[in-house]
Design a protein around this motif. Structure first.
Motif, PDB file in Angstrom:
ATOM      1  N   GLU A   1     -11.309   2.179  -1.444  1.00 34.49           N
ATOM      2  CA  GLU A   1     -11.063   0.652  -2.243  1.00 34.49           C
ATOM      3  C   GLU A   1     -10.431  -0.127  -1.360  1.00 34.49           C
ATOM      4  OE1 GLU A   1      -8.431  -0.522  -5.849  1.00 34.49           O
ATOM      5  OE2 GLU A   1      -9.264   1.472  -6.038  1.00 34.49           O
ATOM      6  N   THR A   2      -9.230   0.528  -0.744  1.00 39.10           N
ATOM      7  CA  THR A   2      -8.616  -0.215   0.297  1.00 39.10           C
ATOM      8  C   THR A   2      -9.295  -0.959   1.426  1.00 39.10           C
ATOM      9  OG1 THR A   2      -6.805   1.387  -0.305  1.00 39.10           O
ATOM     10  CG2 THR A   2      -6.444  -0.088   1.593  1.00 39.10           C
ATOM     11  N   ILE A   3     -10.318  -0.022   1.660  1.00 38.62           N
ATOM     12  CA  ILE A   3     -11.304  -0.542   2.986  1.00 38.62           C
ATOM     13  C   ILE A   3     -11.948  -1.698   2.375  1.00 38.62           C
ATOM     14  CG2 ILE A   3     -13.006  -0.006   4.583  1.00 38.62           C
ATOM     15  CD1 ILE A   3     -11.727   3.046   4.545  1.00 38.62           C
ATOM     16  N   ILE A   4     -12.509  -1.695   1.480  1.00 38.23           N
ATOM     17  CA  ILE A   4     -13.500  -2.739   1.065  1.00 38.23           C
ATOM     18  C   ILE A   4     -12.384  -3.906   0.571  1.00 38.23           C
ATOM     19  CG2 ILE A   4     -15.625  -2.301   0.310  1.00 38.23           C
ATOM     20  CD1 ILE A   4     -15.103  -0.997  -1.927  1.00 38.23           C
ATOM     21  N   SER A   5     -11.378  -3.793  -0.185  1.00 40.64           N
ATOM     22  CA  SER A   5     -10.745  -4.870  -0.479  1.00 40.64           C
ATOM     23  C   SER A   5      -9.666  -5.503   0.465  1.00 40.64           C
ATOM     24  CB  SER A   5      -9.867  -4.353  -1.880  1.00 40.64           C
ATOM     25  OG  SER A   5      -8.764  -3.614  -1.367  1.00 40.64           O
ATOM     26  N   ASN A   6      -9.542  -5.019   1.851  1.00 35.78           N
ATOM     27  CA  ASN A   6      -8.765  -5.432   2.722  1.00 35.78           C
ATOM     28  C   ASN A   6      -9.016  -5.936   3.879  1.00 35.78           C
ATOM     29  OD1 ASN A   6      -5.887  -5.143   2.227  1.00 35.78           O
ATOM     30  ND2 ASN A   6      -6.588  -3.061   1.359  1.00 35.78           N
TER      31      ASN A   6
ATOM     32  N   MET B   1       0.726  -1.167   0.145  1.00 35.40           N
ATOM     33  CA  MET B   1      -0.057   0.121   0.042  1.00 35.40           C
ATOM     34  C   MET B   1       1.152   1.171   0.238  1.00 35.40           C
ATOM     35  SD  MET B   1      -3.646  -0.639   2.369  1.00 35.40           S
ATOM     36  CE  MET B   1      -3.025  -1.872   3.299  1.00 35.40           C
ATOM     37  N   LEU B   2       1.920   1.364   0.720  1.00 29.84           N
ATOM     38  CA  LEU B   2       2.839   2.451   0.752  1.00 29.84           C
ATOM     39  C   LEU B   2       3.135   2.667  -0.782  1.00 29.84           C
ATOM     40  CD1 LEU B   2       5.148   1.689   3.715  1.00 29.84           C
ATOM     41  CD2 LEU B   2       3.440   3.481   3.398  1.00 29.84           C
TER      42      LEU B   2
ATOM     43  N   ALA C   1      -8.714  12.247  -4.782  1.00 28.77           N
ATOM     44  CA  ALA C   1      -8.132  10.971  -5.557  1.00 28.77           C
ATOM     45  C   ALA C   1      -7.636   9.851  -4.486  1.00 28.77           C
ATOM     46  CB  ALA C   1      -6.765  11.479  -6.364  1.00 28.77           C
ATOM     47  N   ALA C   2      -6.867  10.260  -3.523  1.00 24.01           N
ATOM     48  CA  ALA C   2      -6.427   9.420  -2.234  1.00 24.01           C
ATOM     49  C   ALA C   2      -7.775   8.836  -1.740  1.00 24.01           C
ATOM     50  CB  ALA C   2      -5.638   9.975  -1.390  1.00 24.01           C
ATOM     51  N   ARG C   3      -8.923   9.562  -1.418  1.00 23.83           N
ATOM     52  CA  ARG C   3     -10.124   9.137  -1.062  1.00 23.83           C
ATOM     53  C   ARG C   3     -10.672   7.856  -1.454  1.00 23.83           C
ATOM     54  NH1 ARG C   3     -14.073  14.128   0.288  1.00 23.83           N
ATOM     55  NH2 ARG C   3     -12.156  14.990   1.830  1.00 23.83           N
ATOM     56  N   ASP C   4     -10.563   7.819  -2.806  1.00 15.97           N
ATOM     57  CA  ASP C   4     -11.268   6.858  -3.641  1.00 15.97           C
ATOM     58  C   ASP C   4     -10.049   5.533  -3.542  1.00 15.97           C
ATOM     59  OD1 ASP C   4     -13.365   8.139  -4.694  1.00 15.97           O
ATOM     60  OD2 ASP C   4     -12.393   8.591  -6.670  1.00 15.97           O
ATOM     61  N   TYR C   5      -8.978   5.703  -3.230  1.00 13.69           N
ATOM     62  CA  TYR C   5      -7.941   4.623  -3.249  1.00 13.69           C
ATOM     63  C   TYR C   5      -8.539   4.106  -1.819  1.00 13.69           C
ATOM     64  CZ  TYR C   5      -3.940   1.741  -2.428  1.00 13.69           C
ATOM     65  OH  TYR C   5      -3.336   0.734  -1.915  1.00 13.69           O
TER      66      TYR C   5
END
Lengths: 232, 259
Positions: A168-173, A113-114, A161-165
């Motif tokens: 997405e990170t929250i739902i995919s992780n 993620m970093l 932009a980072a918000r979307d990522y």
């Protein structure tokens, strides 16, 4: 199986100020829940109670059937609204810190993620901008394989932009048995990922529902309903 | 988990202490090359000696500031959100910080001694120095006999208990200050002064006694040395320490309210 989070008539007062006035709530596993309410409605107080950072004045809060304590902290991953990063570690060192203390921490995931967010692991925490600090904290929190994620205003300080990522990170992780509770007042941004919503106002719950129900029965978006309910 | 907390506590604080120790030793070495002669004291000698003393004092001031700052910043400011959501009992946070503080104070004392020895090594003959140390030992031994070891143990334990009790007094004061919504620092200072005065009064009652026949009287009545009574005095100090510890832990557990 126990509900992952259960509140039975939780009250919390600070002196003469009543922050929570009797919360009854049951959150099942495998859900993404929006804890929605205006500023000062008691969202943060409720989340802090679940993390044993506060003790309820009366009532009972249970996580996986247990009172908040060392055992529940092992399965709860918490993102506070505050920046808690110290001024002497690098990103790499705080990742090591997390994997030292949390057996469910996945360092590989964190480094992935970093990279995605262009953050250098050797960077000192104190040199990060406010937005990047928030990103690092979210990465730390989402790199755990926890049963309950408590995210207090996770997208407040970062750019869209980072918000979307991040969403997405929250739902995919998280795995399908884990529950994510997100507190926010930025509803339109997160509406699309929510399963359930809890509306909280003046320290009390005024509505709990699935998002589908709101759409089907009331024919409204969560955002529109929120504006209607909390109209000033 | 206590071991891990200690590891990070030592890491966080060694950034301050290790460079200080290094600088102090370097200055001690520099001073040792300036042949001191009380009749002929040059400006450069004066400057290096002054700097050395500044660093020496600074080292102990730093121990004190770091002790307060680590407890307050790491546990009761925003970093507390991280520390108190770790799966660790709160008493372990107190103990890890306490042990680390004691460790640095003891190390600072040892480094200070070492630096003094380095400076003195130029002016005195080291073998003579150790010879006189041995003489002091012999004199003490002839006075105490075999219980000299007991006496030394008592001094060390007494020193550590006094230090632990002092550190915990500071912790409990900071924790009590945390209970205030708006005047945390003021309440901390007030708590420190209040507890200190109460402690002094209780000690005075125990040591002097309301009839004048308290611990102090009994200690002076015994010879050659009243070990049991001094242990009693150390025990009283330890009881204070335990009380401070318990109150601090209760506040961190039950009354935590991070901003």
């Amino acid at each position: 199986m126990n509900a992952i989070l259960e509140c039975n008539n939780i009250k919390k007062s600070f002196g003469s100020k009543h922050a929570l006035t009797g919360i009854d709530l049951k959150v099942e596993r495998g859900r993404i829940v929006g804890l929605l309410g205006p500023n000062g409605s008691g969202k943060t107080t409720l989340i802090k109670l679940a993390n044993a950072l506060l003790v309820p004045t009366s009532g009972e809060i249970l996580i996986d059937g247990k009172k908040p304590g060392v055992e529940t902290k092992k399965v709860v991953s918490y993102l506070p609204e505050k920046t808690y990063l110290n001024n002497w570690m690098s990103i790499q060192q705080i990742i090591e810190f997390f994997s030292d203390f949390y057996s469910d921490f996945n360092s590989e995931k964190a480094y992935d993620m970093l990279k995605r967010l262009n953050l250098d692991p050797k960077e000192k925490l104190k040199n990060l901008s406010k937005g990047n600090k928030e990103k690092v904290q979210l990465i730390l929190v989402m790199s755990r394989e926890a049963q309950l994620y408590l995210l207090d205003e996770p997208i407040g300080g970062v750019d869209p932009a980072a918000r979307d990522y991040i969403l997405e990170t929250i739902i995919s992780n998280y795995n399908e048995n884990a529950t994510v509770i997100i507190s926010t007042h930025l509803i339109s941004d997160i509406e699309k990922i929510l399963d359930d919503v809890v509306f909280i106002k003046d320290g009390g719950i005024i509505l709990t529902s699935t998002v589908d129900n709101i759409r089907d029965e009331k024919g409204k978006s969560v955002d529109a309903l929120f504006r209607e309910v909390f109209k000033c | 988990m206590l071991g891990k907390l200690l590891k990070y506590e030592i890491k966080a604080t060694s950034r301050v202490f290790l460079p200080l120790y290094l600088v102090l030793i370097v200055f001690a070495v520099v001073n040792s090359f300036m042949n001191f002669n009380p009749d002929d004291f040059s400006t450069s000698q004066f400057i290096t000696l002054t700097l050395y003393i500044f660093i020496l004092v600074g080292m102990f001031v730093a121990s004190f500031i770091v002790m307060i700052q680590r407890f307050y910043t790491n546990l009761l400011s925003e970093e507390g959100y991280l520390m108190f959501t770790l799966p660790v009992e709160s008493w372990k946070h107190i103990v890890s910080k306490l042990i680390t503080s004691v460790m640095w104070i003891v190390l600072s004392c040892l480094i200070a001694l070492l630096s003094i020895l380095i400076i003195a090594s130029q002016g005195i003959n080291l073998s003579e120095f150790f010879e006189s140390l041995r003489m002091i030992w012999d004199t003490a031994y002839s006075y105490f006999g075999a219980s000299l070891y007991h006496f030394i143990v008592q001094i060390i334990v007494g020193f550590i208990v006094a230090m632990v009790s002092g550190i915990l007094l500071i912790y409990v004061s900071i924790a009590i200050g945390h209970l205030s919504n708006n005047h945390k620092k003021l309440l901390s200072i007030g708590a420190f002064i209040g507890i200190y005065i109460v402690g002094q009064i209780i000690s005075a009652i125990l040591f002097i006694g309301n009839d004048g026949y308290g611990l102090t009287y009994r200690i002076t009545q015994q010879s050659p040395f009243p070990f049991a009574l001094v242990w009693e005095a150390i025990g009283i100090s330890a009881i204070f320490a335990v009380i401070y510890f318990i109150i601090t832990n209760i506040i961190l557990n039950r009354r935590l309210n991070l901003e």
